[in-house]
Design a protein around this motif. Structure first.
Motif, short mmCIF file in Angstrom:
data_model
loop_
_atom_site.label_atom_id
_atom_site.label_comp_id
_atom_site.label_asym_id
_atom_site.label_seq_id
_atom_site.Cartn_x
_atom_site.Cartn_y
_atom_site.Cartn_z
N ALA A 79 -19.79 18.04 5.72
CA ALA A 79 -18.76 17.00 5.83
C ALA A 79 -19.33 15.60 5.59
O ALA A 79 -18.62 14.70 5.14
CB ALA A 79 -18.09 17.06 7.20
N ILE A 80 -20.62 15.40 5.86
CA ILE A 80 -21.27 14.11 5.61
C ILE A 80 -21.18 13.77 4.13
O ILE A 80 -21.00 12.61 3.75
CB ILE A 80 -22.74 14.13 6.08
N CYS A 81 -21.31 14.78 3.29
CA CYS A 81 -21.33 14.57 1.83
C CYS A 81 -19.94 14.46 1.21
O CYS A 81 -19.82 14.06 0.07
CB CYS A 81 -22.09 15.71 1.15
N ARG A 82 -18.93 14.81 1.96
CA ARG A 82 -17.57 14.78 1.41
C ARG A 82 -17.24 13.37 0.94
O ARG A 82 -17.35 12.41 1.68
CB ARG A 82 -16.57 15.25 2.46
N GLY A 83 -16.90 13.24 -0.33
CA GLY A 83 -16.59 11.95 -0.90
C GLY A 83 -17.80 11.18 -1.41
O GLY A 83 -17.68 10.09 -1.93
N HIS A 84 -18.98 11.76 -1.25
CA HIS A 84 -20.23 11.13 -1.71
C HIS A 84 -20.88 12.07 -2.72
O HIS A 84 -21.54 13.02 -2.35
CB HIS A 84 -21.19 10.87 -0.54
N ARG A 85 -20.70 11.78 -3.99
CA ARG A 85 -21.15 12.70 -5.02
C ARG A 85 -22.67 12.78 -5.10
O ARG A 85 -23.23 13.85 -5.15
CB ARG A 85 -20.55 12.32 -6.36
N ASN A 86 -23.36 11.64 -5.14
CA ASN A 86 -24.81 11.66 -5.33
C ASN A 86 -25.48 10.55 -4.54
O ASN A 86 -24.93 9.46 -4.41
CB ASN A 86 -25.17 11.50 -6.81
N GLY A 87 -26.69 10.84 -4.03
CA GLY A 87 -27.48 9.82 -3.36
C GLY A 87 -27.60 10.02 -1.87
O GLY A 87 -27.07 10.97 -1.29
N SER A 88 -28.32 9.11 -1.23
CA SER A 88 -28.56 9.17 0.21
C SER A 88 -27.34 8.67 0.97
O SER A 88 -26.68 7.72 0.55
CB SER A 88 -29.75 8.29 0.58
N ILE A 89 -27.08 9.32 2.09
CA ILE A 89 -25.96 8.92 2.94
C ILE A 89 -26.37 9.09 4.40
O ILE A 89 -27.03 10.06 4.76
CB ILE A 89 -24.68 9.73 2.62
N THR A 90 -26.00 8.12 5.22
CA THR A 90 -26.26 8.19 6.66
C THR A 90 -25.01 8.73 7.34
O THR A 90 -23.90 8.29 7.04
CB THR A 90 -26.59 6.78 7.21
N SER A 91 -25.21 9.66 8.24
CA SER A 91 -24.08 10.25 8.94
C SER A 91 -23.39 9.21 9.82
O SER A 91 -24.04 8.29 10.33
CB SER A 91 -24.54 11.43 9.80
N ASN A 92 -22.09 9.35 9.99
CA ASN A 92 -21.35 8.49 10.91
C ASN A 92 -21.58 8.92 12.35
O ASN A 92 -21.56 8.11 13.26
CB ASN A 92 -19.85 8.53 10.60
N ASN A 93 -21.78 10.21 12.53
CA ASN A 93 -21.95 10.77 13.87
C ASN A 93 -23.40 11.15 14.11
O ASN A 93 -24.11 11.55 13.18
CB ASN A 93 -21.08 12.02 14.03
N PRO A 94 -23.84 11.09 15.36
CA PRO A 94 -25.21 11.53 15.68
C PRO A 94 -25.28 13.06 15.78
O PRO A 94 -24.27 13.72 16.06
CB PRO A 94 -25.47 10.88 17.03
N PHE A 95 -26.47 13.59 15.53
CA PHE A 95 -26.72 15.03 15.59
C PHE A 95 -27.95 15.29 16.45
O PHE A 95 -28.86 14.47 16.51
CB PHE A 95 -26.97 15.60 14.18
N THR A 96 -27.97 16.47 17.04
CA THR A 96 -29.19 16.91 17.72
C THR A 96 -30.02 17.68 16.71
O THR A 96 -29.49 18.24 15.74
CB THR A 96 -28.87 17.80 18.94
N PHE A 97 -31.32 17.70 16.92
CA PHE A 97 -32.20 18.41 16.00
C PHE A 97 -33.49 18.78 16.72
O PHE A 97 -33.78 18.29 17.81
CB PHE A 97 -32.49 17.58 14.75
#
Length: 146
Positions: A79-97
């Motif tokens: 869902a982070i990539c939805r609407g972002h075809r190419n390149g780096s993108i920062t998530s709007n929401n935080p994630f655990t990892f």
């Protein structure tokens, strides 16, 4: 008039079924991303077994210095990539990892699989992540935002 309506509808159906599918190269990169970085529910104690079972290593079969597993379901990452075809993108929401770092490090002799030993850790709070998207598919984990 009726023929042009059917042709337009057919073109729309073809476009909608092909526009969101990655090509072969993108599919390989997407699957590698999924294998190396997505693991819902993973615990810090599972680094060794997960990296070994997923055959995560460098191109020269050396142990990777570190690997990050995002502990969210794949659809949330896509869902982070939805609407972002190419390149780096920062998530709007935080994630655990879980961050797995090579613990048996010898600068003169980097270990190879299956002799990799990792120490896992997770941040106290969830953090935003930066990933690379290609044709709206995640293909590379870059970092997390501290």
């Amino acid at each position: 008039m009726m023929k042009s309506h059917h042709v337009g509808l057919l073109l729309l159906m073809v476009y909608s079924t092909t526009a969101s599918k990655p090509n072969h190269y993108q599919e390989e990169r997407y699957q590698k991303f999924r294998l190396q970085h997505i693991n819902p529910g993973m615990r810090t104690s599972e680094c060794d077994s997960e990296i070994l079972s997923r055959n995560i290593e460098t191109n020269t079969n050396l142990c990777k210095w570190s690997n990050t597993f995002i502990t969210a379901p794949l659809d949330q990452i896509k869902a982070i990539c939805r609407g972002h075809r190419n390149g780096s993108i920062t998530s709007n929401n935080p994630f655990t990892f879980v961050m797995c770092q090579l613990s048996n490090v010898d600068p003169s002799n980097q270990p190879r699989q299956p002799n990799c030993q990792y120490q896992g850790w997770s941040p106290r709070f969830a953090k935003k992540i930066v990933i690379v998207c290609e044709e709206e598919f995640p293909i590379h984990f870059e970092t997390f935002i501290p």
